[in-house]
Each structure stands twice: as structure tokens, then as C-alpha cells.
Design a protein around this motif. Structure first.
Motif, PDB file in Angstrom:
ATOM      1  N   ARG A  88      79.618  58.521  50.212  1.00 52.56           N
ATOM      2  CA  ARG A  88      78.236  58.916  50.466  1.00 52.56           C
ATOM      3  C   ARG A  88      77.976  59.036  51.968  1.00 52.56           C
ATOM      4  N   SER A  89      76.968  59.862  52.293  1.00 55.29           N
ATOM      5  CA  SER A  89      76.419  59.870  53.637  1.00 55.29           C
ATOM      6  C   SER A  89      74.965  59.428  53.526  1.00 55.29           C
ATOM      7  N   TYR A  90      74.500  58.729  54.548  1.00 55.52           N
ATOM      8  CA  TYR A  90      73.184  58.098  54.521  1.00 55.52           C
ATOM      9  C   TYR A  90      72.358  58.530  55.723  1.00 55.52           C
ATOM     10  N   GLN A  91      71.067  58.700  55.482  1.00 54.07           N
ATOM     11  CA  GLN A  91      70.120  58.962  56.571  1.00 54.07           C
ATOM     12  C   GLN A  91      68.883  58.102  56.337  1.00 54.07           C
ATOM     13  N   PHE A  92      68.489  57.376  57.350  1.00 55.09           N
ATOM     14  CA  PHE A  92      67.286  56.550  57.320  1.00 55.09           C
ATOM     15  C   PHE A  92      66.389  57.024  58.452  1.00 55.09           C
ATOM     16  N   VAL A  93      65.112  57.264  58.154  1.00 50.43           N
ATOM     17  CA  VAL A  93      64.163  57.678  59.192  1.00 50.43           C
ATOM     18  C   VAL A  93      62.985  56.711  59.181  1.00 50.43           C
ATOM     19  N   LYS A  94      62.759  56.087  60.321  1.00 49.27           N
ATOM     20  CA  LYS A  94      61.616  55.204  60.517  1.00 49.27           C
ATOM     21  C   LYS A  94      60.561  56.009  61.246  1.00 49.27           C
ATOM     22  N   GLY A  95      59.513  56.378  60.495  1.00 43.98           N
ATOM     23  CA  GLY A  95      58.449  57.204  61.053  1.00 43.98           C
ATOM     24  C   GLY A  95      57.653  56.500  62.133  1.00 43.98           C
ATOM     25  N   LEU A  96      56.813  57.260  62.788  1.00 42.34           N
ATOM     26  CA  LEU A  96      56.017  56.744  63.907  1.00 42.34           C
ATOM     27  C   LEU A  96      54.701  56.112  63.466  1.00 42.34           C
ATOM     28  N   THR A  97      54.222  56.447  62.266  1.00 45.32           N
ATOM     29  CA  THR A  97      52.859  56.057  61.889  1.00 45.32           C
ATOM     30  C   THR A  97      52.765  54.947  60.848  1.00 45.32           C
ATOM     31  N   ASN A  98      53.893  54.495  60.267  1.00 49.10           N
ATOM     32  CA  ASN A  98      53.820  53.411  59.285  1.00 49.10           C
ATOM     33  C   ASN A  98      55.112  52.604  59.313  1.00 49.10           C
ATOM     34  N   LEU A  99      55.210  51.622  58.454  1.00 49.02           N
ATOM     35  CA  LEU A  99      56.377  50.737  58.425  1.00 49.02           C
ATOM     36  C   LEU A  99      57.445  51.187  57.434  1.00 49.02           C
ATOM     37  N   ASP A 100      57.152  52.244  56.662  1.00 48.78           N
ATOM     38  CA  ASP A 100      58.100  52.717  55.647  1.00 48.78           C
ATOM     39  C   ASP A 100      59.379  53.266  56.283  1.00 48.78           C
ATOM     40  N   LEU A 101      60.413  53.328  55.458  1.00 49.41           N
ATOM     41  CA  LEU A 101      61.703  53.877  55.873  1.00 49.41           C
ATOM     42  C   LEU A 101      62.085  54.938  54.853  1.00 49.41           C
ATOM     43  N   ALA A 102      62.298  56.167  55.297  1.00 48.65           N
ATOM     44  CA  ALA A 102      62.713  57.238  54.398  1.00 48.65           C
ATOM     45  C   ALA A 102      64.238  57.222  54.289  1.00 48.65           C
ATOM     46  N   LEU A 103      64.731  57.203  53.065  1.00 46.35           N
ATOM     47  CA  LEU A 103      66.173  57.157  52.797  1.00 46.35           C
ATOM     48  C   LEU A 103      66.603  58.441  52.111  1.00 46.35           C
ATOM     49  N   THR A 104      67.681  59.026  52.622  1.00 46.48           N
ATOM     50  CA  THR A 104      68.325  60.159  51.976  1.00 46.48           C
ATOM     51  C   THR A 104      69.795  59.815  51.813  1.00 46.48           C
ATOM     52  N   VAL A 105      70.299  59.952  50.580  1.00 46.46           N
ATOM     53  CA  VAL A 105      71.703  59.677  50.284  1.00 46.46           C
ATOM     54  C   VAL A 105      72.305  60.926  49.653  1.00 46.46           C
ATOM     55  N   ASP A 106      73.414  61.375  50.199  1.00 46.48           N
ATOM     56  CA  ASP A 106      74.149  62.504  49.632  1.00 46.48           C
ATOM     57  C   ASP A 106      75.547  62.048  49.267  1.00 46.48           C
ATOM     58  N   ARG A 107      75.898  62.218  47.991  1.00 43.97           N
ATOM     59  CA  ARG A 107      77.238  61.859  47.531  1.00 43.97           C
ATOM     60  C   ARG A 107      78.177  63.043  47.712  1.00 43.97           C
ATOM     61  N   THR A 108      79.460  62.757  47.790  1.00 43.68           N
ATOM     62  CA  THR A 108      80.445  63.827  47.955  1.00 43.68           C
ATOM     63  C   THR A 108      80.506  64.734  46.740  1.00 43.68           C
ATOM     64  N   ASP A 109      80.031  64.261  45.572  1.00 41.67           N
ATOM     65  CA  ASP A 109      80.030  65.103  44.371  1.00 41.67           C
ATOM     66  C   ASP A 109      78.770  65.960  44.268  1.00 41.67           C
ATOM     67  N   GLY A 110      77.901  65.907  45.293  1.00 37.10           N
ATOM     68  CA  GLY A 110      76.717  66.753  45.336  1.00 37.10           C
ATOM     69  C   GLY A 110      75.426  66.070  44.910  1.00 37.10           C
ATOM     70  N   GLU A 111      75.496  64.872  44.340  1.00 39.25           N
ATOM     71  CA  GLU A 111      74.270  64.173  43.950  1.00 39.25           C
ATOM     72  C   GLU A 111      73.462  63.830  45.191  1.00 39.25           C
ATOM     73  N   HIS A 112      72.145  63.988  45.086  1.00 40.86           N
ATOM     74  CA  HIS A 112      71.229  63.811  46.211  1.00 40.86           C
ATOM     75  C   HIS A 112      70.126  62.838  45.796  1.00 40.86           C
ATOM     76  N   HIS A 113      69.782  61.894  46.656  1.00 40.53           N
ATOM     77  CA  HIS A 113      68.734  60.908  46.378  1.00 40.53           C
ATOM     78  C   HIS A 113      67.854  60.757  47.601  1.00 40.53           C
ATOM     79  N   GLU A 114      66.546  60.824  47.397  1.00 41.89           N
ATOM     80  CA  GLU A 114      65.581  60.587  48.476  1.00 41.89           C
ATOM     81  C   GLU A 114      64.520  59.626  47.988  1.00 41.89           C
ATOM     82  N   THR A 115      64.114  58.717  48.841  1.00 43.44           N
ATOM     83  CA  THR A 115      63.041  57.795  48.498  1.00 43.44           C
ATOM     84  C   THR A 115      62.405  57.252  49.771  1.00 43.44           C
TER      85      THR A 115
END
Length: 126
Positions: free
Chosen positions: A86-113
Motif C-alpha cells: 500500500r501507499s499512504y497519504q495523510f493530510v492535516k488541514g489548516l482549519t481543524n484537528l481531523d486527518l484525511a487518510l488516503t490508502v492505495d493498494r497495489t491491486d487498485g483498491e482505494h480508501h479515503e476517510t
């Protein structure tokens, strides 16, 4: 296998894994409700836990293409992990405490939350 081949393989393996250094990226724990998991960020490691406190994965010594950068959206942390495929991306925005997560698997599956900050004390999410 001769000594020269062994040293080449050993060197290649060491060069592939990178150290984790979060720099300015925030440390703490964030809850991924979709997968009943908690991402834990410390200054030198990233770990994934079940919400009952069981360790799912320790990324120390397992990451490649590690990068922390700042942009208009906030702080971004990206890395890949061959062991999890998998490859991972985490983004901590400027306006709140949330963390955006994006996960991409090598088989093409994609997850965002979007994950909320959390604390776990004695296996209880707070």
C-alpha cells in the motif's frame, strides 16, 4: 553465493527502508471508524492499532518514499510500504484537528476517510 553478491543484496535491502521522521507533522492518535482502527504517530514511528489496543502494524523500518511537506491544504505525509502493498497519504488541514487518510493498494483498491483525533486509555477510546 559469494561475499560480493551477499554484500550487494545486503546493501540493497538497507537502502530500501527509510527512517520515519515526522518533523512538523503532528503527533497523536486518529480514529479510522471505517476499519475500527487507530493510527498512532510519534516523532519517529507510525503504528496502526485496532480500537481494542491490539497492534496491527508497526511501520518502523518498513517505509519507502517517505515525505513530509507543507502546502495550501496543510501538512502532508506520504509513504509506501512494500510489506503491506500500500501507499499512504495523510493530510492535516489548516482549519481543524481531523486527518484525511488516503490508502492505495497495489491491486487498485482505494480508501479515503477523514479521521478524528482520539486517545486510548486501557483499551478504551476516549
Amino acid at each position: 553465493m559469494d561475499c560480493r553478491t551477499f554484500l550487494c543484496l545486503l546493501t540493497a535491502g538497507v537502502a530500501a527502508a527509510e527512517d520515519i521522521d515526522l518533523g512538523d507533522f503532528p503527533v497523536g492518535k486518529w480514529l479510522d471508524e471505517t476499519y475500527d482502527a487507530v493510527w498512532s504517530f510519534s516523532s519517529d514511528n507510525i503504528q496502526l492499532y485496532r480500537t481494542d489496543g491490539r497492534l496491527v502494524y508497526d511501520f518502523r523500518g518498513e517505509v519507502e518514499d517517505f515525505n513530509v511537506s507543507a502546502g495550501m491544504d496543510g501538512l502532508k505525509l506520504t509513504f509506501s510500504c512494500p510489506a503491506t502493498e500500500r501507499s499512504y497519504q495523510f493530510v492535516k488541514g489548516l482549519t481543524n484537528l481531523d486527518l484525511a487518510l488516503t490508502v492505495d493498494r497495489t491491486d487498485g483498491e482505494h480508501h479515503e476517510t477523514d479521521m478524528k483525533p482520539t486517545q486510548i486509555l486501557d483499551g478504551i477510546i476516549m
